[in-house]
Design a protein around this motif. Structure first.
Motif, mmCIF file in Angstrom:
data_model
loop_
_atom_site.group_PDB
_atom_site.id
_atom_site.type_symbol
_atom_site.label_atom_id
_atom_site.label_comp_id
_atom_site.label_asym_id
_atom_site.label_seq_id
_atom_site.Cartn_x
_atom_site.Cartn_y
_atom_site.Cartn_z
ATOM 1 N N ILE A 1 10.521 -0.267 -1.623
ATOM 2 C CA ILE A 1 10.207 -1.478 -2.390
ATOM 3 C C ILE A 1 11.446 -2.346 -2.623
ATOM 4 O O ILE A 1 11.376 -3.331 -3.356
ATOM 5 C CB ILE A 1 9.525 -1.155 -3.733
ATOM 6 C CG1 ILE A 1 10.455 -0.350 -4.652
ATOM 7 C CG2 ILE A 1 8.214 -0.414 -3.518
ATOM 8 C CD1 ILE A 1 9.931 -0.207 -6.078
ATOM 9 N N THR A 2 12.563 -1.985 -1.994
ATOM 10 C CA THR A 2 13.743 -2.842 -2.107
ATOM 11 C C THR A 2 13.729 -3.950 -1.061
ATOM 12 O O THR A 2 14.514 -4.880 -1.137
ATOM 13 C CB THR A 2 15.037 -2.019 -1.941
ATOM 14 O OG1 THR A 2 14.894 -1.104 -0.869
ATOM 15 C CG2 THR A 2 15.357 -1.253 -3.210
ATOM 16 N N SER B 1 18.427 1.969 -1.420
ATOM 17 C CA SER B 1 16.971 1.863 -1.320
ATOM 18 C C SER B 1 16.281 2.547 -2.490
ATOM 19 O O SER B 1 16.747 3.560 -3.004
ATOM 20 C CB SER B 1 16.472 2.514 -0.024
ATOM 21 O OG SER B 1 17.014 1.881 1.114
ATOM 22 N N VAL B 2 15.137 1.965 -2.882
ATOM 23 C CA VAL B 2 14.226 2.575 -3.836
ATOM 24 C C VAL B 2 12.892 2.747 -3.127
ATOM 25 O O VAL B 2 12.273 1.766 -2.692
ATOM 26 C CB VAL B 2 14.044 1.700 -5.094
ATOM 27 C CG1 VAL B 2 12.994 2.318 -6.019
ATOM 28 C CG2 VAL B 2 15.368 1.531 -5.822
ATOM 29 N N ILE B 3 12.478 3.986 -2.967
ATOM 30 C CA ILE B 3 11.236 4.292 -2.247
ATOM 31 C C ILE B 3 10.230 4.830 -3.253
ATOM 32 O O ILE B 3 10.446 5.876 -3.870
ATOM 33 C CB ILE B 3 11.491 5.299 -1.112
ATOM 34 C CG1 ILE B 3 12.473 4.686 -0.105
ATOM 35 C CG2 ILE B 3 10.183 5.690 -0.433
ATOM 36 C CD1 ILE B 3 12.953 5.651 0.943
ATOM 37 N N PHE B 4 9.135 4.102 -3.418
ATOM 38 C CA PHE B 4 8.099 4.447 -4.388
ATOM 39 C C PHE B 4 6.811 4.768 -3.650
ATOM 40 O O PHE B 4 6.319 3.970 -2.864
ATOM 41 C CB PHE B 4 7.896 3.289 -5.364
ATOM 42 C CG PHE B 4 6.716 3.453 -6.293
ATOM 43 C CD1 PHE B 4 6.656 4.519 -7.178
ATOM 44 C CD2 PHE B 4 5.675 2.536 -6.271
ATOM 45 C CE1 PHE B 4 5.567 4.670 -8.023
ATOM 46 C CE2 PHE B 4 4.594 2.674 -7.118
ATOM 47 C CZ PHE B 4 4.536 3.749 -8.000
ATOM 48 N N GLU B 5 6.293 5.955 -3.887
ATOM 49 C CA GLU B 5 5.073 6.423 -3.230
ATOM 50 C C GLU B 5 5.146 6.250 -1.714
ATOM 51 O O GLU B 5 4.202 5.815 -1.062
ATOM 52 C CB GLU B 5 3.842 5.722 -3.820
ATOM 53 C CG GLU B 5 3.619 6.074 -5.279
ATOM 54 C CD GLU B 5 2.316 5.546 -5.855
ATOM 55 O OE1 GLU B 5 1.825 4.490 -5.378
ATOM 56 O OE2 GLU B 5 1.796 6.176 -6.782
ATOM 57 N N GLN C 1 0.846 -1.183 0.000
ATOM 58 C CA GLN C 1 0.000 0.000 0.000
ATOM 59 C C GLN C 1 0.882 1.233 0.000
ATOM 60 O O GLN C 1 1.752 1.374 0.857
ATOM 61 C CB GLN C 1 -0.915 0.020 1.238
ATOM 62 C CG GLN C 1 -1.969 -1.072 1.264
ATOM 63 C CD GLN C 1 -3.035 -0.872 0.195
ATOM 64 O OE1 GLN C 1 -3.264 0.238 -0.266
ATOM 65 N NE2 GLN C 1 -3.656 -1.969 -0.209
ATOM 66 N N PRO C 2 0.683 2.157 -0.970
ATOM 67 C CA PRO C 2 1.473 3.382 -0.948
ATOM 68 C C PRO C 2 1.129 4.221 0.263
ATOM 69 O O PRO C 2 0.012 4.161 0.778
ATOM 70 C CB PRO C 2 1.060 4.087 -2.250
ATOM 71 C CG PRO C 2 -0.290 3.533 -2.580
ATOM 72 C CD PRO C 2 -0.274 2.120 -2.079
ATOM 73 N N GLN D 1 12.074 8.052 -4.617
ATOM 74 C CA GLN D 1 13.321 8.439 -3.967
ATOM 75 C C GLN D 1 14.324 7.299 -4.133
ATOM 76 O O GLN D 1 14.028 6.154 -3.783
ATOM 77 C CB GLN D 1 13.101 8.709 -2.474
ATOM 78 C CG GLN D 1 12.195 9.891 -2.183
ATOM 79 C CD GLN D 1 11.871 9.986 -0.701
ATOM 80 O OE1 GLN D 1 10.952 9.329 -0.205
ATOM 81 N NE2 GLN D 1 12.640 10.799 0.010
ATOM 82 N N VAL D 2 15.469 7.621 -4.682
ATOM 83 C CA VAL D 2 16.560 6.667 -4.833
ATOM 84 C C VAL D 2 17.658 7.083 -3.866
ATOM 85 O O VAL D 2 18.135 8.217 -3.915
ATOM 86 C CB VAL D 2 17.072 6.637 -6.281
ATOM 87 C CG1 VAL D 2 18.293 5.742 -6.416
ATOM 88 C CG2 VAL D 2 15.964 6.181 -7.228
ATOM 89 N N LYS D 3 18.035 6.164 -2.983
ATOM 90 C CA LYS D 3 18.973 6.511 -1.918
ATOM 91 C C LYS D 3 20.191 5.578 -1.938
ATOM 92 O O LYS D 3 20.067 4.369 -1.742
ATOM 93 C CB LYS D 3 18.285 6.419 -0.547
ATOM 94 C CG LYS D 3 17.136 7.409 -0.380
ATOM 95 C CD LYS D 3 16.560 7.356 1.028
ATOM 96 C CE LYS D 3 15.477 8.400 1.230
ATOM 97 N NZ LYS D 3 14.932 8.396 2.616
ATOM 98 N N ASP D 4 21.363 6.163 -2.197
ATOM 99 C CA ASP D 4 22.643 5.440 -2.128
ATOM 100 C C ASP D 4 22.610 4.126 -2.897
ATOM 101 O O ASP D 4 23.111 3.100 -2.428
ATOM 102 C CB ASP D 4 23.036 5.188 -0.673
ATOM 103 C CG ASP D 4 23.209 6.483 0.108
ATOM 104 O OD1 ASP D 4 23.807 7.415 -0.447
ATOM 105 O OD2 ASP D 4 22.725 6.554 1.252
ATOM 106 N N LEU D 5 22.043 4.154 -4.103
ATOM 107 C CA LEU D 5 21.857 2.927 -4.875
ATOM 108 C C LEU D 5 23.182 2.442 -5.465
ATOM 109 O O LEU D 5 23.889 3.178 -6.145
ATOM 110 C CB LEU D 5 20.841 3.159 -5.989
ATOM 111 C CG LEU D 5 20.166 1.901 -6.555
ATOM 112 C CD1 LEU D 5 19.311 1.238 -5.483
ATOM 113 C CD2 LEU D 5 19.307 2.256 -7.760
ATOM 114 N N VAL D 6 23.489 1.185 -5.173
ATOM 115 C CA VAL D 6 24.710 0.537 -5.674
ATOM 116 C C VAL D 6 24.304 -0.729 -6.411
ATOM 117 O O VAL D 6 23.461 -1.494 -5.941
ATOM 118 C CB VAL D 6 25.663 0.182 -4.519
ATOM 119 C CG1 VAL D 6 26.853 -0.638 -5.030
ATOM 120 C CG2 VAL D 6 26.140 1.441 -3.807
#
Length: 265
Positions: free
Chosen positions: A77-78, A69-73, A4-5, A14-19
């Motif tokens: 979601i990671t 991390s990938v944060i959607f709405e 649920q968003p 939001q994309v945070k420190d994506l490796v």
């Protein structure tokens, strides 16, 4: 528990420190972070091999991020279970450079596959093409939006490249996405067709309130269509701003000292 968003969120993505490090040791993304406001048209630019395609595939989890991390709405979601990820993906559409259509099927059935994630019996819909009548009506409406309703019953392999890309966009519309990821959607098209496809993406963004994240090569398209820009170089974020912020100096920093800008008309 289903995905649920969050009810309140400042950024749709939001994309945070994506490796992302591949098994062969290649580091495609090196701690990339950025935010995407709801309703934005974000262009992602950079040389081939800079990490643009990997970034989009990590956002919708086609590729598993190594860390970050990938944060959607408003929801991460990671780190969610597979069934929750499937539900989240129904709100994230994807358009590829090479269309990813089933050539032996007609246009209508290719568009309808955009709803497979919501079909209780995916085998029935996907193999025997038994689609709910309401969905068939929606598929025709999606084809009407991208201007090729008259091609509905033609096999996909009978279409031009631009028409195939419009079918791919219509297929994504069937998901009713909140976020559309487009990976070099016009790279294999001629200039006039490129602008036609980009116009449809802009319409989805402005008229249907779909946030777009689009990998692009040509800065002329970036300036004409995007509201925000990020640039990647060797897997790192090296620029974030508005299209008008890309000066000659920034262009050289992103593409190299000997690079020359090529316009598409």
């Amino acid at each position: 528990m289903t995905f649920q968003p969050a009810r309140d969120y400042e950024f749709i993505l939001q994309v945070k420190d994506l490796v992302k490090t591949y098994p062969n040791g290649t580091k495609a993304l090196k701690g990339v972070s950025f935010n995407v406001p709801k309703g934005a048209f974000l262009a992602v630019i950079g040389l081939s091999g800079s990490g643009k395609s990997t970034l989009l595939r990590c956002i919708n989890r086609i590729h598993e991020p190594t860390s970050g991390s990938v944060i959607f709405e408003g929801r991460d979601i990671t780190h969610i279970k597979e069934h929750q990820l499937r539900e989240a993906r129904t709100k994230i559409g994807m358009v590829f450079q090479h269309f990813n259509l089933v050539n032996r099927r007609n246009v209508l059935n290719n568009v309808l596959t955009g709803r497979l994630g919501q079909l209780e019996n995916k085998f029935l819909g996907g193999i025997f093409q038994k689609w709910p009548e309401k969905w068939i009506e929606e598929a025709y409406q999606a084809l009407r939006i991208v201007g090729i309703e008259d091609k509905a019953l033609i096999r996909a392999d009978g279409l031009s490249g631009g028409q195939k890309q419009r079918v791919a966009i219509a297929r994504t519309l069937m998901q009713h996405p909140d976020l559309l990821l487009a990976d070099e959607p016009v790279a294999s098209l001629d200039p006039s067709t490129s602008y036609s496809v980009m116009n449809y993406l802009r319409d989805l963004n402005q008229k249907h309130n779909i946030t777009v994240v689009c990998n692009l090569h040509f800065l002329s398209l970036v300036r004409d269509y995007s509201t925000h820009v990020i640039a990647l170089k060797n897997g790192e974020l090296v620029f974030e701003g508005k299209p008008t912020d890309i000066t000659e100096k920034w262009f050289k920093d992103i593409y190299g000292a000997d690079a020359r800008e090529v316009e598409i008309h």
